[in-house]
Design a protein around this motif. Structure first.
Motif, short mmCIF file in Angstrom:
data_model
loop_
_atom_site.label_atom_id
_atom_site.label_comp_id
_atom_site.label_asym_id
_atom_site.label_seq_id
_atom_site.Cartn_x
_atom_site.Cartn_y
_atom_site.Cartn_z
N LEU A 1 1.92 11.87 -5.49
CA LEU A 1 2.62 12.73 -6.44
C LEU A 1 1.67 13.65 -7.20
CD1 LEU A 1 5.39 13.29 -7.85
CD2 LEU A 1 4.79 11.49 -9.47
N PHE A 2 0.49 13.11 -7.49
CA PHE A 2 -0.45 13.85 -8.33
C PHE A 2 -1.67 14.37 -7.59
CE2 PHE A 2 1.68 10.75 -11.09
CZ PHE A 2 2.29 11.62 -11.97
N THR A 3 -1.66 14.19 -6.28
CA THR A 3 -2.85 14.53 -5.53
C THR A 3 -2.67 15.77 -4.68
OG1 THR A 3 -3.34 12.18 -5.38
CG2 THR A 3 -4.55 13.62 -3.90
N PHE B 1 -4.57 6.15 -7.48
CA PHE B 1 -3.70 5.46 -6.53
C PHE B 1 -3.87 5.94 -5.09
CE2 PHE B 1 -1.48 5.42 -10.64
CZ PHE B 1 -1.39 4.06 -10.82
N THR B 2 -4.83 6.81 -4.87
CA THR B 2 -4.94 7.40 -3.55
C THR B 2 -6.13 6.87 -2.78
OG1 THR B 2 -3.99 9.41 -4.46
CG2 THR B 2 -5.06 9.60 -2.32
N VAL C 1 2.01 2.16 -3.50
CA VAL C 1 0.89 2.60 -4.34
C VAL C 1 0.49 4.02 -3.95
CG1 VAL C 1 -1.54 2.18 -4.93
CG2 VAL C 1 0.03 0.26 -4.73
N ALA C 2 0.45 4.26 -2.64
CA ALA C 2 0.06 5.58 -2.15
C ALA C 2 1.08 6.66 -2.58
CB ALA C 2 -0.07 5.56 -0.63
N LEU D 1 2.65 6.82 -5.39
CA LEU D 1 2.27 7.21 -6.75
C LEU D 1 1.14 8.22 -6.70
CD1 LEU D 1 2.06 4.02 -8.96
CD2 LEU D 1 3.51 6.02 -9.31
N GLY D 2 0.14 7.90 -5.88
CA GLY D 2 -1.01 8.78 -5.79
C GLY D 2 -0.65 10.14 -5.26
N PRO E 1 0.81 -1.23 0.00
CA PRO E 1 0.00 0.00 0.00
C PRO E 1 0.84 1.28 0.00
CG PRO E 1 -0.79 -1.54 1.68
CD PRO E 1 0.48 -2.11 1.14
#
Lengths: 124, 124
Positions: free
Chosen positions: A112-114, B113-114, A106-107, A109-110, A103
């Motif tokens: 970075l764009f969130t 991914f979040t 994966v988080a 990655l998220g 997890p």
């Protein structure tokens, strides 16, 4: 004179995502690009989602292979890419390897764009 | 007879990120993989972060080219990939094109991914 109550400029969203907070340094960009390459493939995205959403949190490689119209070595290759990137982990038990998601990776990655959680996410 | 009120399996963390909520359908996986491919490159990640973090929210292509040890056509190619993916938008004004980020499309990548905000993020 009318009073407009609309919020100022809703540039928000991307402004707070790390990708848009400051220019990425070259080494960081190289590392993140490698991580993104690991998921930038339809089969690997599907594998990741199958592993992550499976009841119990883990899946036998036998079930993954059965779900695709691809050979076992091809699936193995894609799983290896995801595992090398640290996005999944696998454990051999008897004949089969069982995979589960990592997890934290994966988080990453998220994240970075969130945009950071906060008022911006509450906006409608 | 006991009444168990605990929620079933709280695998949390990854369980709430869309990528791990349910298996991705093939067409969705193909579309998302294309979007991820657009950012899975060190130069494009740096371009995206430079555009997103620039004061005023937009950058002249002349400034972007100057920041890299790459030819103008190479930078143009990378910008075109980001633009085709809908991650940036450009506007010609006079001699130069000015680029800005498309926040919604960047946020879409992040959302995949979040984990949803909530108790799961509070776990340690």
């Amino acid at each position: 004179m009318t009073t407009t109550t609309t919020p100022p400029v809703a540039e928000a969203a991307a402004c707070c995502a790390p990708i848009a907070r400051q220019p990425l340094a070259e080494p960081d960009a190289a590392e993140l690009a490698a991580l993104l390459k690991a998921v930038a493939d339809p089969v690997r995205l599907r594998l990741l989602s199958m592993i992550g959403s499976h009841a119990g949190g883990e899946v036998c490689v036998c079930d993954l292979t059965a779900a695709f119209d691809l050979t076992a070595p091809t699936i193995s290759h894609h799983l290896k890419v995801l595992r090398t990137a640290g996005l999944i982990d696998g454990e051999r038990r008897g004949t089969w390897v069982y995979y589960r998601i990592v997890p934290e990776q994966v988080a990453r990655l998220g994240a970075l764009f969130t945009p950071l959680a906060g008022p911006s996410t509450a906006r409608t």
